[in-house]
Design a protein around this motif. Structure first.
Motif, mmCIF file in Angstrom:
data_model
loop_
_atom_site.group_PDB
_atom_site.id
_atom_site.type_symbol
_atom_site.label_atom_id
_atom_site.label_comp_id
_atom_site.label_asym_id
_atom_site.label_seq_id
_atom_site.Cartn_x
_atom_site.Cartn_y
_atom_site.Cartn_z
ATOM 1 N N GLU A 1 59.029 -10.132 13.399
ATOM 2 C CA GLU A 1 58.128 -11.079 14.050
ATOM 3 C C GLU A 1 58.631 -12.479 13.751
ATOM 4 O OE1 GLU A 1 53.904 -10.719 13.363
ATOM 5 O OE2 GLU A 1 54.090 -8.542 13.148
ATOM 6 N N PHE A 2 58.673 -13.336 14.790
ATOM 7 C CA PHE A 2 59.109 -14.711 14.589
ATOM 8 C C PHE A 2 58.556 -15.578 15.718
ATOM 9 C CE2 PHE A 2 62.315 -12.256 16.761
ATOM 10 C CZ PHE A 2 62.825 -13.063 17.767
ATOM 11 N N ASN A 3 58.566 -16.883 15.529
ATOM 12 C CA ASN A 3 58.092 -17.839 16.526
ATOM 13 C C ASN A 3 59.238 -18.760 16.912
ATOM 14 O OD1 ASN A 3 55.472 -16.857 16.348
ATOM 15 N ND2 ASN A 3 54.930 -18.266 14.721
ATOM 16 N N VAL A 4 59.289 -19.112 18.184
ATOM 17 C CA VAL A 4 60.319 -20.027 18.673
ATOM 18 C C VAL A 4 59.671 -21.197 19.412
ATOM 19 C CG1 VAL A 4 62.124 -18.261 18.824
ATOM 20 C CG2 VAL A 4 60.656 -18.700 20.805
ATOM 21 N N LYS A 5 60.466 -22.238 19.602
ATOM 22 C CA LYS A 5 59.971 -23.467 20.237
ATOM 23 C C LYS A 5 59.856 -23.353 21.757
ATOM 24 C CE LYS A 5 61.720 -26.419 16.571
ATOM 25 N NZ LYS A 5 62.760 -27.349 16.150
ATOM 26 N N ALA A 6 60.638 -22.480 22.380
ATOM 27 C CA ALA A 6 60.655 -22.354 23.847
ATOM 28 C C ALA A 6 59.315 -21.843 24.370
ATOM 29 C CB ALA A 6 61.777 -21.416 24.271
ATOM 30 N N LYS A 7 59.049 -22.148 25.619
ATOM 31 C CA LYS A 7 57.833 -21.670 26.294
ATOM 32 C C LYS A 7 57.919 -20.154 26.497
ATOM 33 C CE LYS A 7 55.905 -25.710 27.230
ATOM 34 N NZ LYS A 7 55.018 -26.117 26.171
ATOM 35 N N ALA A 8 56.754 -19.510 26.488
ATOM 36 C CA ALA A 8 56.690 -18.051 26.621
ATOM 37 C C ALA A 8 57.352 -17.560 27.912
ATOM 38 C CB ALA A 8 55.239 -17.577 26.543
ATOM 39 N N ALA A 9 57.148 -18.270 29.016
ATOM 40 C CA ALA A 9 57.734 -17.841 30.295
ATOM 41 C C ALA A 9 59.261 -17.843 30.229
ATOM 42 C CB ALA A 9 57.246 -18.747 31.433
ATOM 43 N N GLU A 10 59.840 -18.837 29.549
ATOM 44 C CA GLU A 10 61.298 -18.900 29.405
ATOM 45 C C GLU A 10 61.798 -17.753 28.526
ATOM 46 O OE1 GLU A 10 64.784 -21.539 27.256
ATOM 47 O OE2 GLU A 10 62.817 -22.476 27.516
ATOM 48 N N VAL A 11 61.070 -17.489 27.439
ATOM 49 C CA VAL A 11 61.437 -16.390 26.536
ATOM 50 C C VAL A 11 61.411 -15.071 27.310
ATOM 51 C CG1 VAL A 11 60.727 -15.075 24.492
ATOM 52 C CG2 VAL A 11 60.682 -17.590 24.443
ATOM 53 N N PHE A 12 60.344 -14.862 28.079
ATOM 54 C CA PHE A 12 60.230 -13.629 28.865
ATOM 55 C C PHE A 12 61.376 -13.523 29.873
ATOM 56 C CE2 PHE A 12 58.850 -11.267 32.617
ATOM 57 C CZ PHE A 12 58.554 -10.043 32.039
#
Length: 160
Positions: free
Chosen positions: A12-23
């Motif tokens: 589990e981790f968090n990133v700065k990018a928006k969720a839509a971009e990650v998806f």
């Protein structure tokens, strides 16, 4: 004779990018796999199924190559800002069965990502080698996945 190595990893981790971009990146299998180390080739089998062919490891005389195929299913819920990418093994291809999932959640200021991977890898070595081979294969697979995550974190602008 072959040794079966079981893999069960979760991150589990968090990133700065928006969720839509990650998806967008994680649901596009060739783009996502381009961040995974030591992939010799990714073959599109059609129907959103892909065969992974990893680089051979070992010496010229004794080497192992992991080959497996997965079918991918992706879902994005724009209203909730959540997405999943799930993969299941395509039986009868290669020497491993791998399944797993990405869960992506918009957390307003960051994107939460959860990765789960399960697998059975068949290593063509005698059972006597099991005590030596299992920890080596598990450790190598874990290192590759951790490098993959590090590459993705970099792609997504760093950890949040």
């Amino acid at each position: 004779m072959a040794i079966t190595v079981k893999i069960d990893l979760g991150y589990e981790f968090n990133v700065k990018a928006k969720a839509a971009e990650v998806f967008e990146v994680l649901s596009d299998v060739p783009t996502s796999v381009s961040h995974f180390p030591k992939v010799d080739q990714l073959v599109d089998l059609g129907g959103n199924s892909y065969r992974w062919e990893m680089e051979k490891v070992g010496t010229t005389q004794v080497n192992i190559q992991t080959v497996y195929a997965c079918k991918y299913v992706s879902k994005w819920d724009a209203a909730k800002g959540t997405g999943t990418v799930k993969w299941t093994p395509v039986k009868g291809v290669g020497n491993a069965l791998v399944s797993g999932s990405w869960d992506i959640v918009d957390q307003k200021k960051s994107t939460g990502i959860t990765l789960a991977i399960q697998g059975d890898i068949e290593v063509p070595l005698p059972g006597l080698m099991k005590m030596v081979v299992v920890p080596v294969v598990e450790g190598e697979f874990e290192k590759l996945v951790e490098k993959y995550i590090a590459n993705l974190i970099k792609r997504f602008g760093g950890e949040a």
